[in-house]
Design a protein around this motif. Sequence first.
Motif, PDB file in Angstrom:
ATOM      1  N   SER A 132     -81.510 -47.218 -10.891  1.00  0.00           N
ATOM      2  CA  SER A 132     -80.566 -46.271 -10.313  1.00  0.00           C
ATOM      3  C   SER A 132     -81.317 -45.327  -9.382  1.00  0.00           C
ATOM      4  CB  SER A 132     -79.868 -45.474 -11.417  1.00  0.00           C
ATOM      5  OG  SER A 132     -79.107 -46.332 -12.240  1.00  0.00           O
ATOM      6  N   ARG A 133     -80.597 -44.612  -8.566  1.00  0.00           N
ATOM      7  CA  ARG A 133     -81.249 -43.717  -7.614  1.00  0.00           C
ATOM      8  C   ARG A 133     -82.059 -42.630  -8.321  1.00  0.00           C
ATOM      9  NH1 ARG A 133     -76.979 -41.337  -3.677  1.00  0.00           N
ATOM     10  NH2 ARG A 133     -75.837 -41.149  -5.638  1.00  0.00           N
ATOM     11  N   ALA A 134     -81.571 -42.173  -9.468  1.00  0.00           N
ATOM     12  CA  ALA A 134     -82.252 -41.092 -10.198  1.00  0.00           C
ATOM     13  C   ALA A 134     -83.180 -41.591 -11.294  1.00  0.00           C
ATOM     14  CB  ALA A 134     -81.213 -40.150 -10.807  1.00  0.00           C
ATOM     15  N   ASP A 147     -82.924 -44.626 -17.449  1.00  0.00           N
ATOM     16  CA  ASP A 147     -83.467 -43.305 -17.129  1.00  0.00           C
ATOM     17  C   ASP A 147     -84.917 -43.363 -16.686  1.00  0.00           C
ATOM     18  OD1 ASP A 147     -81.174 -41.653 -17.713  1.00  0.00           O
ATOM     19  OD2 ASP A 147     -81.469 -42.191 -19.799  1.00  0.00           O
ATOM     20  N   ILE A 148     -85.717 -44.152 -17.393  1.00  0.00           N
ATOM     21  CA  ILE A 148     -87.144 -44.182 -17.084  1.00  0.00           C
ATOM     22  C   ILE A 148     -87.730 -45.559 -17.370  1.00  0.00           C
ATOM     23  CG2 ILE A 148     -87.734 -43.284 -19.385  1.00  0.00           C
ATOM     24  CD1 ILE A 148     -90.134 -41.860 -18.055  1.00  0.00           C
ATOM     25  N   GLY A 149     -88.555 -46.003 -16.440  1.00  0.00           N
ATOM     26  CA  GLY A 149     -89.333 -47.225 -16.625  1.00  0.00           C
ATOM     27  C   GLY A 149     -90.707 -46.956 -16.050  1.00  0.00           C
ATOM     28  N   ALA A 150     -91.523 -46.245 -16.796  1.00  0.00           N
ATOM     29  CA  ALA A 150     -92.786 -45.738 -16.282  1.00  0.00           C
ATOM     30  C   ALA A 150     -93.960 -46.316 -17.042  1.00  0.00           C
ATOM     31  CB  ALA A 150     -92.811 -44.202 -16.362  1.00  0.00           C
ATOM     32  N   SER A 151     -95.113 -46.297 -16.381  1.00  0.00           N
ATOM     33  CA  SER A 151     -96.392 -46.680 -16.969  1.00  0.00           C
ATOM     34  C   SER A 151     -96.297 -48.063 -17.615  1.00  0.00           C
ATOM     35  CB  SER A 151     -96.846 -45.610 -17.964  1.00  0.00           C
ATOM     36  OG  SER A 151     -98.256 -45.586 -18.068  1.00  0.00           O
ATOM     37  N   LEU A 167     -81.065 -50.867  -5.727  1.00  0.00           N
ATOM     38  CA  LEU A 167     -80.452 -49.845  -6.565  1.00  0.00           C
ATOM     39  C   LEU A 167     -79.107 -50.359  -7.060  1.00  0.00           C
ATOM     40  CD1 LEU A 167     -81.200 -46.698  -4.339  1.00  0.00           C
ATOM     41  CD2 LEU A 167     -82.546 -47.606  -6.241  1.00  0.00           C
ATOM     42  N   ALA A 168     -78.965 -50.472  -8.360  1.00  0.00           N
ATOM     43  CA  ALA A 168     -77.715 -50.955  -8.957  1.00  0.00           C
ATOM     44  C   ALA A 168     -77.750 -50.629 -10.446  1.00  0.00           C
ATOM     45  CB  ALA A 168     -77.539 -52.453  -8.730  1.00  0.00           C
ATOM     46  N   GLY A 214    -100.897 -42.636 -10.487  1.00  0.00           N
ATOM     47  CA  GLY A 214    -100.291 -42.095 -11.698  1.00  0.00           C
ATOM     48  C   GLY A 214     -99.047 -41.284 -11.426  1.00  0.00           C
ATOM     49  N   LEU A 215     -98.692 -41.114 -10.145  1.00  0.00           N
ATOM     50  CA  LEU A 215     -97.475 -40.366  -9.815  1.00  0.00           C
ATOM     51  C   LEU A 215     -96.242 -41.151 -10.248  1.00  0.00           C
ATOM     52  CD1 LEU A 215     -98.291 -39.000  -6.230  1.00  0.00           C
ATOM     53  CD2 LEU A 215     -98.111 -37.685  -8.364  1.00  0.00           C
ATOM     54  N   ILE A 216     -95.187 -40.420 -10.557  1.00  0.00           N
ATOM     55  CA  ILE A 216     -93.918 -41.048 -10.945  1.00  0.00           C
ATOM     56  C   ILE A 216     -92.888 -40.749  -9.869  1.00  0.00           C
ATOM     57  CG2 ILE A 216     -93.090 -39.065 -12.328  1.00  0.00           C
ATOM     58  CD1 ILE A 216     -92.092 -41.188 -14.370  1.00  0.00           C
ATOM     59  N   TRP A 217     -92.070 -41.729  -9.564  1.00  0.00           N
ATOM     60  CA  TRP A 217     -91.161 -41.635  -8.422  1.00  0.00           C
ATOM     61  C   TRP A 217     -89.714 -41.817  -8.892  1.00  0.00           C
ATOM     62  CZ3 TRP A 217     -94.422 -40.933  -4.219  1.00  0.00           C
ATOM     63  CH2 TRP A 217     -95.724 -41.380  -4.368  1.00  0.00           C
ATOM     64  N   SER A 218     -88.793 -41.355  -8.089  1.00  0.00           N
ATOM     65  CA  SER A 218     -87.377 -41.624  -8.339  1.00  0.00           C
ATOM     66  C   SER A 218     -87.078 -43.058  -7.919  1.00  0.00           C
ATOM     67  CB  SER A 218     -86.492 -40.646  -7.562  1.00  0.00           C
ATOM     68  OG  SER A 218     -86.550 -40.927  -6.169  1.00  0.00           O
TER      69      SER A 218
END
Length: 369
Positions: free
Chosen positions: A211-213, A192-196, A314-315, A297-301
């Motif tokens: 994943s795309r989302a 779901d998330i891999g941020a910062s 993407l996989a 600092g922006l987060i992207w899909s």
Amino acid sequence: MSDDSRRDETDAHLNDTGDQSRDRWTQGPEVAAHQNDSAASGAVGDSAETLRERQRLAQIEMMDRWVGGVLTEQRRSRRWKLFFRLLLLFAVLLLVASVVYNLYWSDPADAPPAQRHLAVIEVNGVIASDSPANAERIINGLERASASDSAAAIVLHIDSPGGSPVQSQRIYAEIMRLREQSDKPILAVIEDIGASGAYYIASAADQIIASRASLVGSIGVIYAGFGFQDAISQIGVERRVMTAGDNKAFLDPFQPLDEDAAAFWQGVLTQTHQQFIDDVRAGRGDRLSTQPEIFSGLIWSGEQGLELGLVDRLASLEEIAREEVGEASWEDYTPRLDPFDRLTRRFTQMAADVLGVSAASSPLRYQAE
């Protein structure tokens, strides 16, 4: 008076007597208790000796009732003591069983299967020294996976918003070391998330897969606090702080933020941010886009991240497993959490929340908000 009149009067008297015997006002436990009290106090014509004997028996009966109540209360107290002792014994046995289990029963990574497989290390939740996603635990899993001859690839399975800069840097450095020394590919698979801070870790891998989302990026540093200097004066509370050092309390939320202190702290944030940028560039190399917004600092899909060079493809984890070992299966190399340690961590966190004390060791965070 005639005989018939006498018989009628006698029958009426007997009827009255029978009704009285069925009258609730002359029967029942209250009347019996009163009769017993009367018996204890004696009857008209009883001798002094008889009265004393009756009083002695009444006192003995009262004493028996009191002793019976005391014994009942003691039995109840003993039951509670026994309950708490058994509860303590159960806790001790649980602790001993946990220690024995961790000493003599191996983790899955200690005895990996002979067939080729993906060696997966889970990175779940906030990255911090006091959380399951701490550097020591993840590095331990990486080392075991690297030592496994049957592991086709090492996979960091990431679902985290980030966390501690120091913990993230430690994991990053270990991945970079293994990337140079190990012949196994190191893959970062983001759920779901891999941020910062979590993206900081992922950038050290050979490939980043999402994943795309999925949410990726958020390359920045944050410090968050509050200013209560106006509120504390309105409620009439006096703040008393003593320090040795002019700037020791420069982040005190009950004092106005000084411009020089704010500039100094911004310098710390900027330097830490630059460390983040440099390490991401070192890990990603030429694959990374040159757009400056990447480090804002922006987060992207995941789909946007692919265009920006933040993601390689993407996989899903299942697709990666089929590509590497021919089937959608893998082995978890993440060290088990000690149940007692987990309970201690949870209790510590709860206590910190109740007391309003931050459990974090650093006010700086690589973490998406």
